[in-house]
Write a protein that holds these residues in place. Structure first.
Motif, PDB file in Angstrom:
ATOM      1  N   PRO A 136      34.694 100.357  28.452  1.00  0.00           N
ATOM      2  CA  PRO A 136      35.196  99.466  29.519  1.00  0.00           C
ATOM      3  C   PRO A 136      35.773 100.221  30.712  1.00  0.00           C
ATOM      4  O   PRO A 136      35.832  99.674  31.817  1.00  0.00           O
ATOM      5  N   ASP A 137      36.193 101.476  30.502  1.00  0.00           N
ATOM      6  CA  ASP A 137      36.770 102.269  31.589  1.00  0.00           C
ATOM      7  C   ASP A 137      35.724 102.938  32.473  1.00  0.00           C
ATOM      8  O   ASP A 137      36.064 103.517  33.506  1.00  0.00           O
ATOM      9  N   TYR A 138      34.465 102.887  32.079  1.00  0.00           N
ATOM     10  CA  TYR A 138      33.401 103.497  32.892  1.00  0.00           C
ATOM     11  C   TYR A 138      33.315 102.744  34.222  1.00  0.00           C
ATOM     12  O   TYR A 138      33.344 101.504  34.246  1.00  0.00           O
ATOM     13  N   PRO A 139      33.219 103.439  35.368  1.00  0.00           N
ATOM     14  CA  PRO A 139      33.221 102.770  36.675  1.00  0.00           C
ATOM     15  C   PRO A 139      32.086 101.757  36.829  1.00  0.00           C
ATOM     16  O   PRO A 139      30.913 102.095  36.650  1.00  0.00           O
ATOM     17  N   ALA A 140      32.440 100.533  37.156  1.00  0.00           N
ATOM     18  CA  ALA A 140      31.449  99.455  37.262  1.00  0.00           C
ATOM     19  C   ALA A 140      30.405  99.733  38.339  1.00  0.00           C
ATOM     20  O   ALA A 140      29.210  99.464  38.150  1.00  0.00           O
ATOM     21  N   LEU A 141      30.835 100.281  39.470  1.00  0.00           N
ATOM     22  CA  LEU A 141      29.890 100.550  40.560  1.00  0.00           C
ATOM     23  C   LEU A 141      28.873 101.614  40.168  1.00  0.00           C
ATOM     24  O   LEU A 141      27.706 101.551  40.554  1.00  0.00           O
ATOM     25  N   LEU A 142      29.315 102.599  39.392  1.00  0.00           N
ATOM     26  CA  LEU A 142      28.393 103.658  38.976  1.00  0.00           C
ATOM     27  C   LEU A 142      27.307 103.104  38.062  1.00  0.00           C
ATOM     28  O   LEU A 142      26.169 103.568  38.079  1.00  0.00           O
ATOM     29  N   LYS A 143      27.648 102.086  37.282  1.00  0.00           N
ATOM     30  CA  LYS A 143      26.668 101.484  36.377  1.00  0.00           C
ATOM     31  C   LYS A 143      25.503 100.844  37.139  1.00  0.00           C
ATOM     32  O   LYS A 143      24.439 100.616  36.576  1.00  0.00           O
ATOM     33  N   GLU A 144      25.720 100.541  38.410  1.00  0.00           N
ATOM     34  CA  GLU A 144      24.658  99.941  39.206  1.00  0.00           C
ATOM     35  C   GLU A 144      23.584 100.958  39.597  1.00  0.00           C
ATOM     36  O   GLU A 144      22.501 100.578  40.034  1.00  0.00           O
ATOM     37  N   CYS A 145      23.884 102.248  39.451  1.00  0.00           N
ATOM     38  CA  CYS A 145      22.893 103.279  39.765  1.00  0.00           C
ATOM     39  C   CYS A 145      21.841 103.327  38.655  1.00  0.00           C
ATOM     40  O   CYS A 145      22.189 103.326  37.476  1.00  0.00           O
ATOM     41  N   PRO A 146      20.564 103.390  39.003  1.00  0.00           N
ATOM     42  CA  PRO A 146      19.522 103.401  37.972  1.00  0.00           C
ATOM     43  C   PRO A 146      19.583 104.632  37.069  1.00  0.00           C
ATOM     44  O   PRO A 146      19.120 104.592  35.942  1.00  0.00           O
ATOM     45  N   ASP A 147      20.156 105.724  37.577  1.00  0.00           N
ATOM     46  CA  ASP A 147      20.255 106.936  36.764  1.00  0.00           C
ATOM     47  C   ASP A 147      21.709 107.277  36.456  1.00  0.00           C
ATOM     48  O   ASP A 147      22.095 108.442  36.405  1.00  0.00           O
ATOM     49  N   ALA A 148      22.526 106.240  36.243  1.00  0.00           N
ATOM     50  CA  ALA A 148      23.934 106.467  35.915  1.00  0.00           C
ATOM     51  C   ALA A 148      24.048 107.350  34.680  1.00  0.00           C
ATOM     52  O   ALA A 148      23.334 107.150  33.699  1.00  0.00           O
ATOM     53  N   PRO A 149      24.925 108.358  34.711  1.00  0.00           N
ATOM     54  CA  PRO A 149      25.033 109.281  33.576  1.00  0.00           C
ATOM     55  C   PRO A 149      25.502 108.593  32.304  1.00  0.00           C
ATOM     56  O   PRO A 149      26.147 107.543  32.341  1.00  0.00           O
ATOM     57  N   ALA A 150      25.178 109.204  31.166  1.00  0.00           N
ATOM     58  CA  ALA A 150      25.571 108.648  29.872  1.00  0.00           C
ATOM     59  C   ALA A 150      27.082 108.629  29.700  1.00  0.00           C
ATOM     60  O   ALA A 150      27.620 107.849  28.909  1.00  0.00           O
ATOM     61  N   GLY A 151      27.768 109.481  30.443  1.00  0.00           N
ATOM     62  CA  GLY A 151      29.224 109.515  30.366  1.00  0.00           C
ATOM     63  C   GLY A 151      29.801 110.384  31.468  1.00  0.00           C
ATOM     64  O   GLY A 151      29.069 111.092  32.167  1.00  0.00           O
ATOM     65  N   LEU A 152      31.108 110.305  31.620  1.00  0.00           N
ATOM     66  CA  LEU A 152      31.802 111.064  32.658  1.00  0.00           C
ATOM     67  C   LEU A 152      32.962 111.842  32.061  1.00  0.00           C
ATOM     68  O   LEU A 152      33.711 111.323  31.221  1.00  0.00           O
ATOM     69  N   TYR A 153      33.122 113.083  32.508  1.00  0.00           N
ATOM     70  CA  TYR A 153      34.328 113.845  32.219  1.00  0.00           C
ATOM     71  C   TYR A 153      35.349 113.483  33.293  1.00  0.00           C
ATOM     72  O   TYR A 153      35.004 113.369  34.476  1.00  0.00           O
ATOM     73  N   PHE A 154      36.600 113.327  32.881  1.00  0.00           N
ATOM     74  CA  PHE A 154      37.623 112.737  33.750  1.00  0.00           C
ATOM     75  C   PHE A 154      38.932 113.496  33.564  1.00  0.00           C
ATOM     76  O   PHE A 154      39.360 113.748  32.444  1.00  0.00           O
ATOM     77  N   LYS A 155      39.560 113.867  34.683  1.00  0.00           N
ATOM     78  CA  LYS A 155      40.871 114.516  34.619  1.00  0.00           C
ATOM     79  C   LYS A 155      41.800 113.864  35.625  1.00  0.00           C
ATOM     80  O   LYS A 155      41.517 113.827  36.822  1.00  0.00           O
ATOM     81  N   SER A 156      42.918 113.350  35.114  1.00  0.00           N
ATOM     82  CA  SER A 156      43.866 112.658  35.987  1.00  0.00           C
ATOM     83  C   SER A 156      45.175 112.429  35.243  1.00  0.00           C
ATOM     84  O   SER A 156      45.200 112.340  34.014  1.00  0.00           O
ATOM     85  N   GLU A 157      46.251 112.298  36.010  1.00  0.00           N
ATOM     86  CA  GLU A 157      47.527 111.892  35.438  1.00  0.00           C
ATOM     87  C   GLU A 157      47.547 110.382  35.233  1.00  0.00           C
ATOM     88  O   GLU A 157      48.387 109.853  34.516  1.00  0.00           O
ATOM     89  N   SER A 158      46.617 109.669  35.884  1.00  0.00           N
ATOM     90  CA  SER A 158      46.532 108.213  35.782  1.00  0.00           C
ATOM     91  C   SER A 158      45.439 107.823  34.794  1.00  0.00           C
ATOM     92  O   SER A 158      44.567 108.632  34.454  1.00  0.00           O
ATOM     93  N   SER A 159      45.467 106.579  34.341  1.00  0.00           N
ATOM     94  CA  SER A 159      44.435 106.095  33.430  1.00  0.00           C
ATOM     95  C   SER A 159      43.156 105.813  34.206  1.00  0.00           C
ATOM     96  O   SER A 159      43.190 105.576  35.419  1.00  0.00           O
ATOM     97  N   PRO A 160      41.991 105.805  33.545  1.00  0.00           N
ATOM     98  CA  PRO A 160      40.750 105.448  34.227  1.00  0.00           C
ATOM     99  C   PRO A 160      40.816 104.073  34.881  1.00  0.00           C
ATOM    100  O   PRO A 160      40.251 103.864  35.948  1.00  0.00           O
ATOM    101  N   ALA A 161      41.506 103.135  34.236  1.00  0.00           N
ATOM    102  CA  ALA A 161      41.625 101.787  34.799  1.00  0.00           C
ATOM    103  C   ALA A 161      42.350 101.824  36.138  1.00  0.00           C
ATOM    104  O   ALA A 161      41.985 101.087  37.072  1.00  0.00           O
ATOM    105  N   GLU A 162      43.356 102.679  36.247  1.00  0.00           N
ATOM    106  CA  GLU A 162      44.095 102.796  37.516  1.00  0.00           C
ATOM    107  C   GLU A 162      43.232 103.455  38.595  1.00  0.00           C
ATOM    108  O   GLU A 162      43.327 103.111  39.769  1.00  0.00           O
TER     109      GLU A 162
END
Length: 225
Positions: free
Chosen positions: A88-114
């Motif tokens: 559910p935290d995967y970016p919704a806009l990125l999912k619209e890309c036909p070649d959206a990656p299987a997953g994302l590496y993420f680094k932040s002090e905030s949550s993906p939802a934020e």
């Protein structure tokens, strides 16, 4: 291994195996029901789905799950995580890309939802050979956008317009996302390491990439980024 963790590790493995062809990974997941099921499927089933001469038939092996589990544990110790395509935290806009990656590496002090939540994302990119005039107007443009605090500036951490946009966003109180052409622990250019750390520590901001740790800058990674 718990189901949720198994799916995360399995998707991380699929992302590493299929790289620039994520549609094939998603086809397997859709056909077999889950990412974990890809690694318990018989060789015959995989050959049926991928074709008898696919280069991927021999790359799908159980041992890669252990490698990815260790990788994600090491990354967690560095404040990084992996977000699978079906999370559910995967970016919704990125999912619209036909070649959206299987997953994302993420680094932040905030949550993906934020970071990926309700904010309006605006990409600001441009030349590496930025003039003083160009730098001034990039900063002015980002400052103007800061009148709406719900804006998030997205760029690529590159020399020139990219880094100007990131730093101008933080100076104006906006969040910013840096999309890397490398692995999440390989900052390029290295001179922007301090800036990258500042982005990762700023509220609502993050470093993201779909390239596995250890991936260095290459012509193809810049293009995909």
């Amino acid at each position: 291994m718990k189901t949720e963790l198994l799916e995360r590790v399995s998707t991380c493995a699929l992302n590493r195996i299929f790289g620039y062809e994520p549609l094939i990974a998603r086809k397997l997941v859709d056909s077999l029901g889950s990412a974990g099921a890809v690694f318990t499927a018989s060789r015959e089933d995989l050959r049926t789905l991928l074709g008898p001469y696919s280069k991927y038939n021999e790359r799908i092996r159980g041992s890669i799950l252990d490698e990815c589990a260790d990788e994600l544990e090491r990354l967690a110790g560095k404040g990084c995580r992996f977000i699978p395509y079906d999370d559910p935290d995967y970016p919704a806009l990125l999912k619209e890309c036909p070649d959206a990656p299987a997953g994302l590496y993420f680094k932040s002090e905030s949550s993906p939802a934020e970071v990926f939540g309700s904010k309006k994302t605006i990409s600001v990119v441009g030349t590496r050979n930025q003039s003083l005039y160009g730098k001034e107007w990039c900063e002015r443009t980002v400052l103007g956008m800061s009148r709406n605090p719900e804006v998030c500036i997205v760029s690529g951490l590159a020399i020139g317009v990219d880094i100007t946009a990131h730093m101008a966003a933080l100076a104006a109180g906006l969040s910013t996302i840096a999309v890397l052409p490398t692995g999440i622990t390989e900052i390029y250019p290295q001179r922007h390491s301090v800036a990258a750390d500042k982005i990762a520590r700023s509220p609502g901001s993050a470093l993201v990439t779909d390239f596995p740790p250890g991936t260095g800058p290459q012509a193809c990674t810049f293009l995909r980024r």
